[in-house]
Write an enzyme that holds these catalytic residues in place. Structure first.
Site, PDB file in Angstrom:
ATOM      1  N   HIS A  17      -2.107   4.559  -7.278  1.00  0.00           N
ATOM      2  CA  HIS A  17      -2.440   3.938  -5.994  1.00  0.00           C
ATOM      3  C   HIS A  17      -3.961   3.909  -5.815  1.00  0.00           C
ATOM      4  CE1 HIS A  17       1.628   5.765  -4.640  1.00  0.00           C
ATOM      5  NE2 HIS A  17       1.812   4.455  -4.649  1.00  0.00           N
ATOM      6  N   LYS A  41      14.388   5.886   3.534  1.00  0.00           N
ATOM      7  CA  LYS A  41      13.911   6.607   2.346  1.00  0.00           C
ATOM      8  C   LYS A  41      13.634   8.057   2.722  1.00  0.00           C
ATOM      9  CE  LYS A  41      11.542   3.585  -0.935  1.00  0.00           C
ATOM     10  NZ  LYS A  41      10.228   3.219  -1.479  1.00  0.00           N
ATOM     11  N   ARG A  90       3.263  -2.896 -11.561  1.00  0.00           N
ATOM     12  CA  ARG A  90       3.225  -2.054 -12.752  1.00  0.00           C
ATOM     13  C   ARG A  90       3.849  -2.750 -13.951  1.00  0.00           C
ATOM     14  NH1 ARG A  90       5.381   2.777  -9.226  1.00  0.00           N
ATOM     15  NH2 ARG A  90       6.095   0.881  -8.232  1.00  0.00           N
ATOM     16  N   SER A 128       5.344   7.866  -7.651  1.00  0.00           N
ATOM     17  CA  SER A 128       5.402   9.108  -6.867  1.00  0.00           C
ATOM     18  C   SER A 128       6.609   9.962  -7.262  1.00  0.00           C
ATOM     19  CB  SER A 128       5.451   8.779  -5.376  1.00  0.00           C
ATOM     20  OG  SER A 128       4.312   8.053  -5.000  1.00  0.00           O
TER      21      SER A 128
HETATM   22  P1  ADP Z   1       6.951   1.439  -2.174  1.00  0.00           P
HETATM   23  O1  ADP Z   1       7.814   2.538  -1.649  1.00  0.00           O
HETATM   24  O2  ADP Z   1       6.757   0.302  -1.251  1.00  0.00           O
HETATM   25  O3  ADP Z   1       7.236   1.041  -3.592  1.00  0.00           O
HETATM   26  P2  ADP Z   1       4.823   3.016  -3.186  1.00  0.00           P
HETATM   27  O4  ADP Z   1       4.182   4.099  -2.384  1.00  0.00           O
HETATM   28  O5  ADP Z   1       5.664   3.463  -4.317  1.00  0.00           O
HETATM   29  O6  ADP Z   1       5.551   2.085  -2.181  1.00  0.00           O
HETATM   30  O7  ADP Z   1       3.711   2.039  -3.738  1.00  0.00           O
HETATM   31  C1  ADP Z   1       2.885   1.268  -2.915  1.00  0.00           C
HETATM   32  C2  ADP Z   1       2.276   0.149  -3.717  1.00  0.00           C
HETATM   33  O8  ADP Z   1       1.530   0.693  -4.800  1.00  0.00           O
HETATM   34  C3  ADP Z   1       3.296  -0.784  -4.339  1.00  0.00           C
HETATM   35  O9  ADP Z   1       2.758  -2.084  -4.332  1.00  0.00           O
HETATM   36  C4  ADP Z   1       3.423  -0.269  -5.747  1.00  0.00           C
HETATM   37  O10 ADP Z   1       3.818  -1.286  -6.649  1.00  0.00           O
HETATM   38  C5  ADP Z   1       2.003   0.167  -6.016  1.00  0.00           C
HETATM   39  N1  ADP Z   1       1.931   1.223  -7.041  1.00  0.00           N
HETATM   40  C6  ADP Z   1       2.644   2.347  -7.108  1.00  0.00           C
HETATM   41  N2  ADP Z   1       2.319   3.073  -8.201  1.00  0.00           N
HETATM   42  C7  ADP Z   1       1.364   2.370  -8.846  1.00  0.00           C
HETATM   43  C8  ADP Z   1       0.642   2.547 -10.067  1.00  0.00           C
HETATM   44  N3  ADP Z   1       0.855   3.608 -10.867  1.00  0.00           N
HETATM   45  N4  ADP Z   1      -0.273   1.613 -10.403  1.00  0.00           N
HETATM   46  C9  ADP Z   1      -0.454   0.533  -9.613  1.00  0.00           C
HETATM   47  N5  ADP Z   1       0.216   0.286  -8.493  1.00  0.00           N
HETATM   48  C10 ADP Z   1       1.114   1.174  -8.091  1.00  0.00           C
END
Ligand code: ADP
Length: 160
Positions: A17, A41, A90, A128
């Site tokens: 992130h 969630k 990703r 995460s």
């Molecule tokens: P959600 O629950 O909406 O998937 P996340 O907290 O998992 O939210 O992720 C928020 C944003 O960050 C999403 O657009 C997700 O694709 C992106 N994201 C999550 N992990 C990564 C990563 N390792 N690299 C790039 N973008 C990421």
């Protein structure tokens, strides 16, 4: 003025992130990281803990702020006067959900564009959930999350 919101669960924020936030902060004038309150969630961290962790790790980025939000994302964008929804991409597996989400938002709010940034290769496997899995088993997560988040995870799982 190009202002973007970057929404997600951030349970917790990872280096993946952060990589997106750092790169986007050089492109957009302002970024609001939005911690989405989603009752469907189950989260490890509370909204306050998530916001606090993000605040801590973005402190040096002057054009980035964080807030929490419950409701439709387009309403969050509108109330922030943001014209962009930023999402990270990703793998191709992200594409189906993300494109559906973007098209629905476009239908509801044609003035708001969704912009995708492709992850840096070194973080493409990172999410995460996998971080929590490793942390819960006392594995090394030093390269996956910032030190403050690592500390919070260790405390949560009773390893410090
Ligand atoms: P959600 O629950 O909406 O998937 P996340 O907290 O998992 O939210 O992720 C928020 C944003 O960050 C999403 O657009 C997700 O694709 C992106 N994201 C999550 N992990 C990564 C990563 N390792 N690299 C790039 N973008 C990421």
């Amino acid at each position: 003025m190009i202002k973007a919101i970057y929404p997600g669960s951030f349970d917790p924020i990872t280096n993946g992130h952060l990589d997106i936030i750092h790169r986007a902060s050089k492109i957009f004038n302002r970024i609001v990281v939005v911690v989405a309150e989603n009752s469907r969630k189950k989260s490890l961290f509370s909204i306050e803990e998530k916001v606090n962790m993000i605040q801590n790790v973005i402190a040096e980025l002057k054009n980035v702020e964080v807030q929490s939000f419950r409701g439709l994302l387009i309403d969050c964008a509108r109330s922030n006067h943001a014209n962009i929804i930023l999402r990270g991409m990703r793998a191709i597996s992200d594409f189906e959900y993300e494109s559906q989400f973007a098209l629905m938002n476009k239908k509801m709010a044609p003035e708001i564009e969704t912009v995708f940034m492709v992850t840096s290769t070194r973080f493409s496997y990172l999410n995460s959930s996998i971080v929590k899995e490793v942390a819960s088993l006392n594995g090394c997560i030093g390269e996956l999350v910032p030190p403050f988040v690592e500390k919070m995870l260790k405390t949560k799982y009773g390893y410090s």
